[in-house]
Design a protein around this motif. Structure first.
Motif, PDB file in Angstrom:
ATOM      1  N   ASP A 481       0.852  -1.194   0.000  1.00 41.65           N
ATOM      2  CA  ASP A 481       0.000   0.000   0.000  1.00 41.65           C
ATOM      3  C   ASP A 481       0.888   1.245   0.000  1.00 41.65           C
ATOM      4  O   ASP A 481       1.473   1.606   1.020  1.00 41.65           O
ATOM      5  CB  ASP A 481      -0.911  -0.012   1.232  1.00 41.65           C
ATOM      6  N   ASN A 482       0.947   1.902  -1.163  1.00 42.13           N
ATOM      7  CA  ASN A 482       1.793   3.098  -1.285  1.00 42.13           C
ATOM      8  C   ASN A 482       1.311   4.223  -0.378  1.00 42.13           C
ATOM      9  O   ASN A 482       2.122   4.967   0.194  1.00 42.13           O
ATOM     10  CB  ASN A 482       1.814   3.585  -2.737  1.00 42.13           C
ATOM     11  N   GLU A 483      -0.017   4.342  -0.240  1.00 40.54           N
ATOM     12  CA  GLU A 483      -0.553   5.398   0.617  1.00 40.54           C
ATOM     13  C   GLU A 483      -0.134   5.160   2.059  1.00 40.54           C
ATOM     14  O   GLU A 483       0.224   6.106   2.773  1.00 40.54           O
ATOM     15  CB  GLU A 483      -2.080   5.445   0.508  1.00 40.54           C
ATOM     16  N   TRP A 484      -0.179   3.897   2.511  1.00 37.86           N
ATOM     17  CA  TRP A 484       0.240   3.582   3.873  1.00 37.86           C
ATOM     18  C   TRP A 484       1.705   3.929   4.085  1.00 37.86           C
ATOM     19  O   TRP A 484       2.085   4.490   5.121  1.00 37.86           O
ATOM     20  CB  TRP A 484      -0.009   2.101   4.164  1.00 37.86           C
ATOM     21  N   GLU A 485       2.527   3.623   3.091  1.00 34.90           N
ATOM     22  CA  GLU A 485       3.968   3.923   3.192  1.00 34.90           C
ATOM     23  C   GLU A 485       4.197   5.429   3.296  1.00 34.90           C
ATOM     24  O   GLU A 485       5.010   5.893   4.101  1.00 34.90           O
ATOM     25  CB  GLU A 485       4.696   3.342   1.981  1.00 34.90           C
ATOM     26  N   GLN A 486       3.464   6.202   2.503  1.00 40.90           N
ATOM     27  CA  GLN A 486       3.617   7.654   2.544  1.00 40.90           C
ATOM     28  C   GLN A 486       3.190   8.216   3.900  1.00 40.90           C
ATOM     29  O   GLN A 486       3.832   9.130   4.439  1.00 40.90           O
ATOM     30  CB  GLN A 486       2.782   8.289   1.427  1.00 40.90           C
ATOM     31  N   LYS A 487       2.108   7.679   4.453  1.00 43.17           N
ATOM     32  CA  LYS A 487       1.616   8.179   5.738  1.00 43.17           C
ATOM     33  C   LYS A 487       2.535   7.753   6.880  1.00 43.17           C
ATOM     34  O   LYS A 487       2.707   8.499   7.851  1.00 43.17           O
ATOM     35  CB  LYS A 487       0.183   7.699   5.988  1.00 43.17           C
ATOM     36  N   GLN A 488       3.169   6.567   6.759  1.00 43.66           N
ATOM     37  CA  GLN A 488       4.148   6.172   7.767  1.00 43.66           C
ATOM     38  C   GLN A 488       5.351   7.112   7.738  1.00 43.66           C
ATOM     39  O   GLN A 488       5.887   7.510   8.773  1.00 43.66           O
ATOM     40  CB  GLN A 488       4.601   4.728   7.528  1.00 43.66           C
ATOM     41  N   ARG A 489       5.735   7.486   6.555  1.00 42.55           N
ATOM     42  CA  ARG A 489       6.851   8.427   6.411  1.00 42.55           C
ATOM     43  C   ARG A 489       6.488   9.780   7.025  1.00 42.55           C
ATOM     44  O   ARG A 489       7.326  10.433   7.663  1.00 42.55           O
ATOM     45  CB  ARG A 489       7.205   8.585   4.932  1.00 42.55           C
ATOM     46  N   ASP A 490       5.224  10.188   6.827  1.00 39.92           N
ATOM     47  CA  ASP A 490       4.811  11.470   7.388  1.00 39.92           C
ATOM     48  C   ASP A 490       4.774  11.431   8.916  1.00 39.92           C
ATOM     49  O   ASP A 490       5.022  12.451   9.573  1.00 39.92           O
ATOM     50  CB  ASP A 490       3.432  11.854   6.840  1.00 39.92           C
ATOM     51  N   LEU A 491       4.477  10.266   9.498  1.00 43.71           N
ATOM     52  CA  LEU A 491       4.454  10.150  10.959  1.00 43.71           C
ATOM     53  C   LEU A 491       5.842  10.379  11.559  1.00 43.71           C
ATOM     54  O   LEU A 491       5.947  10.750  12.735  1.00 43.71           O
ATOM     55  CB  LEU A 491       3.927   8.776  11.372  1.00 43.71           C
ATOM     56  N   THR A 492       6.894  10.178  10.790  1.00 43.33           N
ATOM     57  CA  THR A 492       8.242  10.418  11.307  1.00 43.33           C
ATOM     58  C   THR A 492       8.485  11.901  11.555  1.00 43.33           C
ATOM     59  O   THR A 492       9.487  12.273  12.189  1.00 43.33           O
ATOM     60  CB  THR A 492       9.303   9.891  10.328  1.00 43.33           C
ATOM     61  N   LYS A 493       7.566  12.747  11.081  1.00 42.03           N
ATOM     62  CA  LYS A 493       7.709  14.188  11.251  1.00 42.03           C
ATOM     63  C   LYS A 493       6.797  14.732  12.357  1.00 42.03           C
ATOM     64  O   LYS A 493       6.644  15.954  12.495  1.00 42.03           O
ATOM     65  CB  LYS A 493       7.390  14.899   9.933  1.00 42.03           C
ATOM     66  N   VAL A 494       6.181  13.836  13.122  1.00 46.97           N
ATOM     67  CA  VAL A 494       5.322  14.275  14.239  1.00 46.97           C
ATOM     68  C   VAL A 494       6.135  15.134  15.193  1.00 46.97           C
ATOM     69  O   VAL A 494       5.636  16.134  15.726  1.00 46.97           O
ATOM     70  CB  VAL A 494       4.706  13.057  14.957  1.00 46.97           C
ATOM     71  N   THR A 495       7.377  14.758  15.457  1.00 44.07           N
ATOM     72  CA  THR A 495       8.305  15.609  16.198  1.00 44.07           C
ATOM     73  C   THR A 495       9.588  15.726  15.365  1.00 44.07           C
ATOM     74  O   THR A 495       9.787  15.002  14.388  1.00 44.07           O
ATOM     75  CB  THR A 495       8.644  15.027  17.583  1.00 44.07           C
ATOM     76  N   GLU A 496      10.460  16.631  15.776  1.00 42.56           N
ATOM     77  CA  GLU A 496      11.730  16.803  15.066  1.00 42.56           C
ATOM     78  C   GLU A 496      12.841  15.963  15.680  1.00 42.56           C
ATOM     79  O   GLU A 496      13.997  16.044  15.256  1.00 42.56           O
ATOM     80  CB  GLU A 496      12.133  18.283  15.073  1.00 42.56           C
ATOM     81  N   ASN A 497      12.485  15.138  16.654  1.00 42.33           N
ATOM     82  CA  ASN A 497      13.492  14.331  17.349  1.00 42.33           C
ATOM     83  C   ASN A 497      13.250  12.849  17.047  1.00 42.33           C
ATOM     84  O   ASN A 497      12.902  12.066  17.926  1.00 42.33           O
ATOM     85  CB  ASN A 497      13.430  14.596  18.853  1.00 42.33           C
ATOM     86  N   LEU A 498      13.398  12.469  15.774  1.00 47.04           N
ATOM     87  CA  LEU A 498      13.190  11.093  15.356  1.00 47.04           C
ATOM     88  C   LEU A 498      14.384  10.229  15.767  1.00 47.04           C
ATOM     89  O   LEU A 498      15.505  10.451  15.316  1.00 47.04           O
ATOM     90  CB  LEU A 498      12.981  11.010  13.842  1.00 47.04           C
TER      91      LEU A 498
END
Length: 531
Positions: A481-498
């Protein structure tokens, strides 16, 4: 009037038509001379020459008796009252009226009221055609409803969950079933009385229409008996499940409207500087947290990776009550905050959540910014995908499943044929079959793309950028699921301290179900604890 029409002696019958003519004059004279007023035994049609009516005459009816007519009027009145209560209960599933919140699912009281409606409707439709099948069928329904009343009254947990609304519904169902038995016997008596009085004998025949009515009523009554037996069996299962003690404690929240279950494992520890070490706060995904994190988190605790962890059941899950409707993720987060305070639990927290639980954790984090030491999202749902949770078709299916859930056919089959235990039904693999769980999922569906989405969007703006963040994703979901992959990537930006983003190649949505997934989760959790 009654004496002139009610009997004729031999002399009057011998007079033939002349007598009938004279009788007509006498009746006219009686009516104009202030004779007796018509009553419930007043005949509707003139008699035959022998003084009796034909058995098929419409005047031969139990409705001639005022007592029978009064019972039917009461039956209609009870039906109207029950229907209004039914509508109110239907609305309360979606929006809880004041003082009518049920800490249980609310589906049981709706089912009992639906049963009462059906019972009264059958009584009204076939009121003038009493039968032994109807009478005995109603008695069977009464017996099982009385058993239900005893179970609800005797088992404290069920009594608390159903509340006054559920208790009133089952008591009303019992009273109406008893009323139907009474009316059936009175109508049968009235029918016999009128037949003997007007035709000279009790009628033993039935017309084709009457036989069809008896057959239809009997079939419906058999269905009702099956329904009430299933309701009783499900209540017995619930009473057995109520004996399963929660591992933690239940705490009242939201103005003491319902209770949340909170449990903690381990002792509070402090670091070298005397500061309190963070406690892991677990948030379940689509299933109860006990079924989600029981294995790998407990192993991490036994391995010394973590010193202490707490978890809670969202409203409607496992040992927690259902919340009033509507209910959003933000409301759950506020309820959790209140429950933790009442439990005497203190920060700092490391939030660990999976699936849709990530929505709840992020909202909780934004409302306790200074108390959060880290966030771990395990294949978490992104707020832009909440529309899938909020699909109308899914909501309708949840509602339909909830309506039939009190019958417990799946839970009963699991208990009898598969040996499912209370643990399975309360928080395990059969938990999704329970009415409380279904109600919680329906509440989630109703506000997912409105209230909840607004709350999590606001949480993203409030969230501290310095909070350490770990993302662990399912490799299977990311690849398919490409959409799921994109949204998982976006979750890495919830904070700036990944801290890290791990994609576990062979792991499904429940990442912890693979060995590699459990190893990575425990490793990343240890890193968050160490800071």
């Amino acid at each position: 009037m009654v004496s002139l029409w009610g009997s004729k002696n031999g002399e009057e019958r011998a007079k033939g038509d002349d007598t009938e003519h004279d009788g007509g004059d006498d009746r006219e004279h009686t009516r104009h001379s202030g004779g007796p007023e018509p009553d419930e035994r007043t005949r509707l049609l003139p008699p035959r020459n022998d003084g009796f009516l034909d058995p098929d005459d419409p005047a031969v009816s139990p409705y001639n008796l005022w007592s029978v007519r009064a019972l039917r009027y009461l039956c209609v009145l009870f039906f109207i009252i029950t229907f209004l209560w039914w509508v109110l209960l239907l609305v309360s599933i979606f929006v809880s009226p004041p003082m009518m919140h049920s800490r249980g699912s609310g589906f049981f009281d709706f089912s009992y009221t639906t049963l009462t409606l059906g019972n009264l409707l059958v009584a009204i439709l076939f009121f003038s055609t009493p039968s032994k099948a109807m009478e005995w069928g109603s008695l069977v329904v009464v017996v099982f409803l009385l058993i239900d009343v005893i179970i609800i009254a005797a088992v404290e947990r069920i009594r608390v969950e159903e509340g006054w609304v559920g208790i009133a519904s089952v008591v009303w169902a019992t009273l109406m079933a008893l009323y139907n038995v009474l009316t059936d016997r009175v109508v049968a008596w009235g029918k016999k009385e009128e037949e003997e009085r007007l035709t000279g004998r009790k009628e033993t025949r039935r017309t084709l229409r009457e036989w069809c009515a008896v057959l239809t009523a009997s079939v419906i009554m058999v269905v009702m008996i099956v329904v009430v037996i299933l309701l009783t069996a499900t209540l017995i299962l619930r009473s057995r499940d109520a004996g399963l003690a929660p591992p933690g404690q239940r705490y009242y929240v939201d103005g003491d409207k319902y209770q949340l279950h909170v449990a903690c494992v381990g002792n509070v520890t402090y670091n070298d500087k005397g500061k309190r070490n963070p406690t892991i706060l677990l948030e379940g995904g689509e299933n109860p947290v006990e079924d989600t994190f029981d294995d790998w988190v407990y192993n991490a605790y036994n391995n010394g990776t973590i010193d202490r962890y707490c978890y809670y059941d969202r409203p409607g899950f496992a040992w927690s009550d259902n919340a009033p409707s509507p209910h959003s993720a933000g409301m759950t987060s506020d309820a959790l905050s209140e429950a933790l305070v009442r439990a005497g639990e203190q920060s700092p927290w490391i939030l660990v959540s999976a699936g849709i639980g990530g929505i709840y954790s992020r909202i909780f984090s934004s409302r306790h910014v200074k108390e959060i030491s880290g966030i771990m999202l395990i294949d978490a749902l992104h707020e832009d995908l909440l529309y899938k949770v909020a699909k109308p078709g899914r909501g309708f299916l949840l509602w339909a499943r909830g309506i039939i859930s009190p019958l417990g056919y799946d839970r009963l089959f699991g208990a009898i044929a598969k040996g499912r235990k209370p643990e399975d039904r309360v928080y395990g693999r059969s938990a999704y079959q329970g009415g409380k769980y279904i109600k919680a999922k329906l509440q989630e569906n109703l506000v997912a793309n409105s209230l909840t989405k607004t709350e999590v969007s606001q949480a993203r703006n409030i969230q501290s950028d310095r909070t350490p963040l770990v993302i662990v994703s399912s490799g299977i979901n990311v690849r398919k699921d490409n959409e799921w992959e994109q949204k998982q990537r976006d979750l890495t930006k919830v904070t700036e301290n990944l801290v890290s983003w791990d994609i576990v190649n062979a792991a499904p949505h429940e990442v912890w179900k693979t060995l590699e997934g459990r190893q990575i989760l425990e490793k990343r959790l240890g890193e968050l604890v160490k800071g």
